[in-house]
Design an enzyme around this catalytic site. Structure first.
Site, short mmCIF file in Angstrom:
data_model
loop_
_atom_site.label_atom_id
_atom_site.label_comp_id
_atom_site.label_asym_id
_atom_site.label_seq_id
_atom_site.Cartn_x
_atom_site.Cartn_y
_atom_site.Cartn_z
N TYR A 298 2.23 -11.25 -2.74
CA TYR A 298 0.90 -11.25 -3.37
C TYR A 298 0.67 -10.03 -4.25
O TYR A 298 1.44 -9.09 -4.24
CB TYR A 298 -0.22 -11.45 -2.36
CG TYR A 298 -0.41 -10.54 -1.19
CD1 TYR A 298 0.12 -9.26 -1.11
CD2 TYR A 298 -1.18 -10.98 -0.10
CE1 TYR A 298 -0.11 -8.45 -0.01
CE2 TYR A 298 -1.41 -10.18 0.99
CZ TYR A 298 -0.88 -8.91 1.03
OH TYR A 298 -1.11 -8.11 2.12
N GLU A 299 -0.41 -10.12 -5.04
CA GLU A 299 -0.70 -9.15 -6.10
C GLU A 299 0.41 -9.08 -7.14
O GLU A 299 0.65 -8.05 -7.75
CB GLU A 299 -0.97 -7.76 -5.52
CG GLU A 299 -2.13 -7.70 -4.55
CD GLU A 299 -3.41 -8.25 -5.13
OE1 GLU A 299 -3.59 -8.17 -6.37
OE2 GLU A 299 -4.24 -8.77 -4.38
N GLY A 300 1.06 -10.21 -7.38
CA GLY A 300 2.18 -10.27 -8.32
C GLY A 300 3.47 -10.07 -7.57
O GLY A 300 3.71 -9.00 -7.00
#
Length: 593
Positions: free
Chosen positions: A436-438
């Site tokens: 997550y968050e890229g």
């Protein structure tokens, strides 16, 4: 059973000796003694309040029924105690009820929270990200009304980006926002994977939602950011009527089970524009960059918890005899810590954790400069440094945290694979941070595709120049010169890789993509190496002095040597991998897979 003791001595070393803070506006009152007290109290709170909820929270998970989400037993009480103690307001602006402490201290406290209970930490962590985006781009009216509630923890926050059909490619999102005569907007659409999207711990939830206006241009340039509360406020400012926001379901996940990961529906939900139309990504990136650094800290927290658990087990578990002869002849077998392969596991985790802690605080300190400095040139250079290091911290720390969790399981053997000791939970909980968050692959592409060429490569100089200066000044140092010379070879590999990618990418973007992940790891290892070289320089001087910290500095020197001799040589192999190019990666036709 999971155990944790905050590594306060190492935190003090990093904060006061390795990266002593320069005077900045608003930090004058924060003496080293005060900061040490904050860290000590945070360590106690996390170990006494959050750690005991970690395994039970994983076992119970969140409960969903008819749109209502209940967090595991004890979470609501812990959340109240957390906010009453002011832990969620540490680095928030005093104008909105925060304490204004440096980002360096806040990141160390975040590490403790994540080491003890990463699921719990996501709730206040998302709120702080929402606070940052709103503070940076919201109108004064929105900031004055919402920020004090977010800072106090009375209301919590989320970031709503991902939709069922699009994740990283946000240009494809479909959620719509229609302007109303009173200046508000009506939002309609669905979002998925929304951490803390619905829960029972705060009286209101403030969603920051990406959506499109009717006149939005296509792609990412047509995205705007909106503030959408779960409850609309009444005339007194208290939560009133329910807004058109609902939770359709929660995800059943591999890990972080006590964190509510929600599917959210917006049905003519009332919201307000944050920033300017079609510029939502600028505002959201403030939140995302902060969250990426925090996600990196999650990896470090997991790594520290894994290391402490593995050390405790290795000292206690008796199995076989040392290859050099019995080390504990009075016992039926030696503890497994005598075995070289177990020590390889432990030293690797230790070198990762202490190196990442040093690098994380360095980046956090530069964030303080970017936020507080009154010198425009200094602020601009700080922002360039942060831009380069953000993807490195996010991807490297989470990769290494997951690796450390697996090494801990390996150290425990079969007892690590079962649930009793909590090591397998660390593996499951740490895995999401690489996604997550890229995803970490996206972080690598960001580094080579955006950050490396930005400003004609000038941003890289913010890291490269201090490294080159340190090598020049210390490569002949009688105490650490040989370590520095080895480090110089790794730095040389990074320089060669940078030039290779820059040249190849001009002709073929796939060459940069093929090299990206290996380049980020190479960059990360050199960054950790720089921290270890600086650490070794300090430790070599202080280890000669008698006193209670003698063993601490001796251990620092030993760990620096381990990193330099057993981990840093990977830099050479990474350079060869990068220079092999894209050919073997891209050779097969799609149908051949």
């Amino acid at each position: 059973m999971q155990t944790y003791t905050a590594p306060l001595r190492d935190m003090r070393f990093v904060l006061h000796e390795l990266h002593p803070a320069k005077p900045l506006p608003g930090t004058e009152e924060f003496t080293p003694e005060l900061l040490d007290t904050v860290l000590e109290e945070a360590g106690k709170f996390c170990a006494e309040m959050l750690l005991p909820l970690n395994a039970p929270g994983d076992e119970e998970g969140c409960h969903y029924e008819n749109g209502v989400v209940r967090t595991p037993k004890g979470f609501k009480e812990a959340y109240k105690a957390f906010n009453e103690a002011g832990w969620g307001a540490l680095n928030a602006d005093p104008q909105y009820g925060g304490q204004g402490l440096p980002e360096t201290v806040a990141k160390l406290v975040e590490e403790m929270i994540c080491a003890c209970n990463i699921s719990f930490g996501l709730y206040p962590g998302l709120s702080h990200g929402a606070y940052l985006a709103l503070k940076s781009h919201g109108s004064d009216e929105l900031k004055d009304f919402y920020l004090p509630k977010l800072v106090s923890g009375e209301w919590s926050g989320t970031m709503c980006l991902t939709e069922p059909h699009c994740g990283t490619d946000l240009g494809l999102l479909r959620t719509k926002a229609v302007p109303q005569e009173n200046g508000s907007y009506k939002l309609t659409g669905s979002k998925i994977f929304i951490s803390a999207g619905e829960h029972d711990m705060s009286e209101n939830i403030i969603h920051l939602v990406l959506a499109r206006l009717p006149d939005a241009p296509p792609g990412i340039k047509g995205i705007s950011l909106f503030l959408v509360p779960k409850f609309l406020s009444d005339e007194s400012g208290k939560p009133g009527a329910r807004n058109g926001v609902s939770c359709a379901a929660i995800e059943h996940k591999m890990g972080i089970k006590a964190s509510a990961t929600c599917q959210m529906n917006f049905d003519d939900a009332t919201g307000w524009l944050v920033g300017t139309p079609h510029k939502g990504m600028q505002a959201m990136f403030v939140m995302m960059n902060s969250e990426r650094l925090s996600v990196g800290t999650q990896g470090l927290g997991i790594g520290e918890a894994a290391y402490q658990g593995a050390v405790a087990y290795a000292k206690d578990r008796q199995q076989g005899r040392s290859l050099a002869g019995a080390k504990y002849p009075d016992k039926p077998a030696d503890p497994i810590i005598v075995h070289p392969d177990i020590r390889r596991n432990l030293m690797t985790m230790r070198a990762y954790n202490e190196g990442c802690r040093a690098l994380g605080v360095w980046v956090a300190g530069i964030m303080d400069v970017a936020e507080r400095s009154e010198n425009p040139k200094e602020k601009a250079e700080a922002e360039e440094f942060i831009a380069v290091l953000t993807p490195v911290v996010k991807a490297l720390f989470t990769d290494l945290g997951f690796e450390s969790a697996n090494l801990a399981v390996q150290t425990y053997g079969g007892h690590g694979y079962i649930r009793d000791h909590g090591m397998e939970q660390l593996v499951r909980d740490s895995r999401i941070a690489m996604i997550y968050e890229g995803t970490n692959g996206i972080q690598a592409l960001d580094l080579v595709g955006r950050k490396m060429p930005a400003n004609m490569g000038r941003n890289l100089r913010r890291f490269f120049h201090p490294v080159a200066e340190f090598i020049e000044a210390n490569q002949n140092d009688p105490a650490i010169g040989k370590l520095v010379q080895g480090f110089a070879r790794a730095f040389g590999a990074l320089q060669l890789a940078t030039g290779f990618i820059a040249e190849k990418a001009l002709k073929d973007a796939e060459e940069a993509g093929a090299a990206a992940t290996d380049y980020l790891r190479l960059f990360g290892l050199v960054a950790l190496g720089f921290m270890w070289m600086r650490t070794a320089k300090i430790a070599a001087e202080k280890a000669m002095q008698p006193g209670p910290d003698h063993e601490f500095y001796q251990a620092k020197l030993a760990t620096a040597r381990f990193f330099a001799e057993r981990i840093l040589p990977q830099a050479g192999a990474l350079l060869f991998t990068i220079k092999s190019g894209k050919a073997s990666l891209m050779a097969l036709e799609d149908d051949a897979f």
